[in-house]
Scaffold this motif. Structure first.
Motif, mmCIF file in Angstrom:
data_model
loop_
_atom_site.group_PDB
_atom_site.id
_atom_site.type_symbol
_atom_site.label_atom_id
_atom_site.label_comp_id
_atom_site.label_asym_id
_atom_site.label_seq_id
_atom_site.Cartn_x
_atom_site.Cartn_y
_atom_site.Cartn_z
ATOM 1 N N ALA A 128 37.083 37.574 29.176
ATOM 2 C CA ALA A 128 38.110 38.004 28.218
ATOM 3 C C ALA A 128 38.502 39.452 28.459
ATOM 4 N N LEU A 129 37.528 40.300 28.747
ATOM 5 C CA LEU A 129 37.816 41.710 29.021
ATOM 6 C C LEU A 129 38.753 41.858 30.219
ATOM 7 N N LEU A 130 38.571 41.018 31.221
ATOM 8 C CA LEU A 130 39.411 41.102 32.414
ATOM 9 C C LEU A 130 40.872 40.759 32.130
ATOM 10 N N THR A 131 41.140 40.109 31.002
ATOM 11 C CA THR A 131 42.533 39.777 30.664
ATOM 12 C C THR A 131 43.258 40.926 29.968
ATOM 13 N N CYS A 132 42.561 42.016 29.667
ATOM 14 C CA CYS A 132 43.209 43.171 29.044
ATOM 15 C C CYS A 132 44.097 43.872 30.062
ATOM 16 N N GLU A 133 45.247 44.303 29.626
ATOM 17 C CA GLU A 133 46.179 45.000 30.500
ATOM 18 C C GLU A 133 45.568 46.321 30.956
ATOM 19 N N PRO A 134 45.698 46.674 32.240
ATOM 20 C CA PRO A 134 45.120 47.928 32.739
ATOM 21 C C PRO A 134 45.588 49.131 31.929
ATOM 22 N N GLY A 135 44.630 49.971 31.553
ATOM 23 C CA GLY A 135 44.958 51.170 30.796
ATOM 24 C C GLY A 135 45.058 50.970 29.299
ATOM 25 N N SER A 136 44.939 49.736 28.828
ATOM 26 C CA SER A 136 45.063 49.470 27.397
ATOM 27 C C SER A 136 43.710 49.655 26.711
ATOM 28 N N ARG A 137 43.732 49.656 25.381
ATOM 29 C CA ARG A 137 42.507 49.696 24.583
ATOM 30 C C ARG A 137 42.442 48.473 23.667
ATOM 31 N N GLU A 138 43.033 47.391 24.099
ATOM 32 C CA GLU A 138 43.081 46.203 23.253
ATOM 33 C C GLU A 138 41.718 45.503 23.201
ATOM 34 N N ILE A 139 41.469 44.848 22.097
ATOM 35 C CA ILE A 139 40.299 43.994 21.913
ATOM 36 C C ILE A 139 40.816 42.564 21.819
ATOM 37 N N VAL A 140 40.350 41.687 22.701
ATOM 38 C CA VAL A 140 40.906 40.337 22.756
ATOM 39 C C VAL A 140 39.792 39.297 22.681
ATOM 40 N N LEU A 142 38.564 35.534 23.825
ATOM 41 C CA LEU A 142 38.813 34.627 24.942
ATOM 42 C C LEU A 142 39.707 33.468 24.513
ATOM 43 N N ASP A 143 39.472 32.932 23.313
ATOM 44 C CA ASP A 143 40.235 31.763 22.877
ATOM 45 C C ASP A 143 41.722 32.050 22.721
ATOM 46 N N GLU A 144 42.093 33.321 22.636
ATOM 47 C CA GLU A 144 43.505 33.698 22.540
ATOM 48 C C GLU A 144 44.112 33.968 23.911
ATOM 49 N N ARG A 145 43.295 33.953 24.955
ATOM 50 C CA ARG A 145 43.767 34.333 26.292
ATOM 51 C C ARG A 145 43.350 33.315 27.352
ATOM 52 N N LEU A 146 43.296 32.058 26.998
ATOM 53 C CA LEU A 146 42.769 31.071 27.933
ATOM 54 C C LEU A 146 43.574 30.960 29.230
ATOM 55 N N PRO A 147 44.930 30.912 29.205
ATOM 56 C CA PRO A 147 45.655 30.865 30.482
ATOM 57 C C PRO A 147 45.377 32.083 31.355
ATOM 58 N N ALA A 148 45.370 33.274 30.749
ATOM 59 C CA ALA A 148 45.077 34.486 31.513
ATOM 60 C C ALA A 148 43.644 34.457 32.032
ATOM 61 N N ALA A 149 42.722 33.907 31.230
ATOM 62 C CA ALA A 149 41.331 33.818 31.666
ATOM 63 C C ALA A 149 41.197 32.925 32.900
ATOM 64 N N LEU A 150 41.959 31.842 32.927
ATOM 65 C CA LEU A 150 41.953 30.989 34.121
ATOM 66 C C LEU A 150 42.441 31.766 35.341
ATOM 67 N N SER A 158 45.499 33.512 41.933
ATOM 68 C CA SER A 158 46.461 34.308 41.166
ATOM 69 C C SER A 158 47.349 35.124 42.096
ATOM 70 N N THR A 159 46.737 35.716 43.111
ATOM 71 C CA THR A 159 47.510 36.492 44.085
ATOM 72 C C THR A 159 48.508 35.605 44.812
ATOM 73 N N VAL A 233 55.993 31.795 33.842
ATOM 74 C CA VAL A 233 55.170 32.420 32.803
ATOM 75 C C VAL A 233 53.821 32.845 33.370
ATOM 76 N N LEU A 234 53.207 32.003 34.190
ATOM 77 C CA LEU A 234 51.910 32.350 34.772
ATOM 78 C C LEU A 234 52.034 33.510 35.762
ATOM 79 N N ALA A 235 53.089 33.511 36.560
ATOM 80 C CA ALA A 235 53.298 34.626 37.484
ATOM 81 C C ALA A 235 53.531 35.925 36.722
ATOM 82 N N LEU A 236 54.238 35.840 35.613
ATOM 83 C CA LEU A 236 54.464 37.020 34.771
ATOM 84 C C LEU A 236 53.136 37.536 34.215
ATOM 85 N N GLU A 237 52.232 36.622 33.870
ATOM 86 C CA GLU A 237 50.919 37.018 33.364
ATOM 87 C C GLU A 237 50.098 37.715 34.459
#
Length: 246
Positions: A128-140, A142-150, A158-159, A233-237
């Protein structure tokens, strides 16, 4: 004890997972973790604010056990980790508390029912931490970020996805690329409404329409075809999660 050797020796086997059941049970008893309960694990990518380290239950009745992770699920060291015995408000209140105290970035695992499952929860909190945008201080959560977690779980795919879908778009000059990406983001956030996206961006709706049509041509994908929209949408993520600006 929060930073002590004995504390780390007890918390470590539970967070690492795979410990023999008798060792895990002894560690849980030594820390005062109930055999059954609603637990979550928090992994922070920055030092925990001292105000977050409380003695006894917090206002929601949640109890927190903090420690420094020797290494994170992503392979980086020095992250802060907490086991939380949740209060009545559940993980949402734990996330709100961390945000109020200025902690972050951070990831919060799904709820697990016993100390024996904290190893799996620790790995998921790190994801879940890895889904945080670089430089942000967000707390997320995992259940809210499942596509990004994949996506972050398979960086090589992803690349490849980013190159395959957004390849021609990424060759544009940064300002032009940012304009098209920002328009796509606004259109998505506005539920696919060109009119509302235009109002948000402060331009004419025909301008939004033309930008989206150009993006479709560059990516060879249509916003009106659900499967191709998923690609976009996934590429944008992936682009959001990369360190490079759009």
């Amino acid at each position: 004890m929060r930073r002590g050797t004995r504390y780390g020796a007890l918390l470590g086997p539970l967070l690492a997972g795979g410990a023999p059941p008798d060792l895990a049970a002894r560690a849980a008893r030594g820390l005062g973790l109930p055999e059954r309960g609603r637990y979550a694990v928090v992994v922070l990518g920055a030092p925990v604010p001292e105000a977050a380290v409380v003695r006894g239950p917090d206002a929601d009745g949640a109890r927190w056990w903090w420690g420094a992770a020797a290494s994170s699920p992503g392979g980086e060291g020095g992250r802060e980790v907490a086991v939380v015995l949740l209060g009545p408000a559940g993980p949402a209140r734990a996330v709100a508390r961390l945000r109020e105290l200025g902690a972050g970035p951070g990831g919060v695992s799904p709820v697990v029912g016993s100390p024996a499952k904290l190893g799996a929860a620790h790995r998921l909190a790190g994801t879940a931490l890895l889904t945080c945008e670089p430089g942000s201080r967000e707390i997320v959560r995992l259940d809210e970020r499942l596509p990004a977690a994949l996506l972050v779980s398979r960086p090589e795919l992803s690349t490849r996805l980013l190159a395959e879908v957004f390849g021609p778009l990424l060759t544009l000059v940064p300002a032009e690329r940012s304009l098209l990406v920002g328009t796509l983001e606004a259109w998505l956030e506005c539920g696919g409404s060109v009119g509302r996206a235009a109002a948000r961006l402060g331009c004419h709706r025909n301008t939004v329409f033309n930008r989206l049509r150009r993006l479709e041509r560059l990516t060879a994908r249509s916003l009106s075809r659900p499967r191709e929209l998923v690609d976009l949408v996934l590429a944008l993520e992936v682009l959001r999660l990369s360190s490079a600006p759009p």
